[in-house]
Scaffold this active site. Sequence first.
Site, mmCIF file in Angstrom:
data_model
loop_
_atom_site.group_PDB
_atom_site.id
_atom_site.type_symbol
_atom_site.label_atom_id
_atom_site.label_comp_id
_atom_site.label_asym_id
_atom_site.label_seq_id
_atom_site.Cartn_x
_atom_site.Cartn_y
_atom_site.Cartn_z
ATOM 1 N N ASP A 132 0.860 -1.313 0.037
ATOM 2 C CA ASP A 132 0.080 0.041 -0.029
ATOM 3 C C ASP A 132 1.015 1.266 -0.050
ATOM 4 O O ASP A 132 2.054 1.170 0.485
ATOM 5 C CB ASP A 132 -0.939 0.016 1.236
ATOM 6 C CG ASP A 132 -2.083 -1.029 1.006
ATOM 7 O OD1 ASP A 132 -2.469 -1.323 0.169
ATOM 8 O OD2 ASP A 132 -2.181 -1.557 2.172
ATOM 9 N N ASP A 137 -6.860 -1.467 -4.866
ATOM 10 C CA ASP A 137 -7.965 -0.981 -3.870
ATOM 11 C C ASP A 137 -8.978 0.119 -4.564
ATOM 12 O O ASP A 137 -9.932 0.017 -4.502
ATOM 13 C CB ASP A 137 -7.395 -0.606 -2.584
ATOM 14 C CG ASP A 137 -6.624 -1.465 -1.906
ATOM 15 O OD1 ASP A 137 -6.791 -2.807 -2.035
ATOM 16 O OD2 ASP A 137 -5.728 -1.309 -1.013
#
EC number: 3.4.23.36
Length: 173
Positions: free
Chosen positions: A133, A151
């Site tokens: 991330d 995402d």
Amino acid sequence: MATARTAAPRASAGGGSKRLMGWLGIAGLIILIDQLSKIMVDRTFAYGERVAVLPFFDFTLLYNRGAAFSFLAGGAGWQRWFFTVIGLGASALIIWLLLRHGHQRMFSWAITLILGGALGNVIDRLIHGHVVDFLLFYYDKWYFPAFNIADSAITVGAVLMIVDEIRRVRKGS
């Protein structure tokens, strides 16, 4: 004497598979952009390093061993395989749905985005054992959990799916 049966419209064999290949190509592009961005950030940043981009947005390198919002991130490692299996199962279902409903544009866009995002994160889990991330939004002392391109694709796909369903229900009434 044979009777005529009404069935759901079915695309010709070539049309349905050609349409499916187009949707899979879009999912592949999402996966490519997701993986390239993660490789770039993983090679450029030290873990936890943050670079301010805007007063409310930073690039940062974080690893998530769980799912959305670090759900089950504290597990002993079994969650890697659990979320991988879920991602692969969802992907198989989505491909089947695209084959059957690829002519429904908004629905197909929605599930194609979800497919690309799901497989992008599955690849991370298989290669690294965690999801990379790097997008971090915040305000003052409030932080939204860091996320990535995969995402984002999943989120946009989910929103499109809701909009598609609302439109479908409104047409029916």
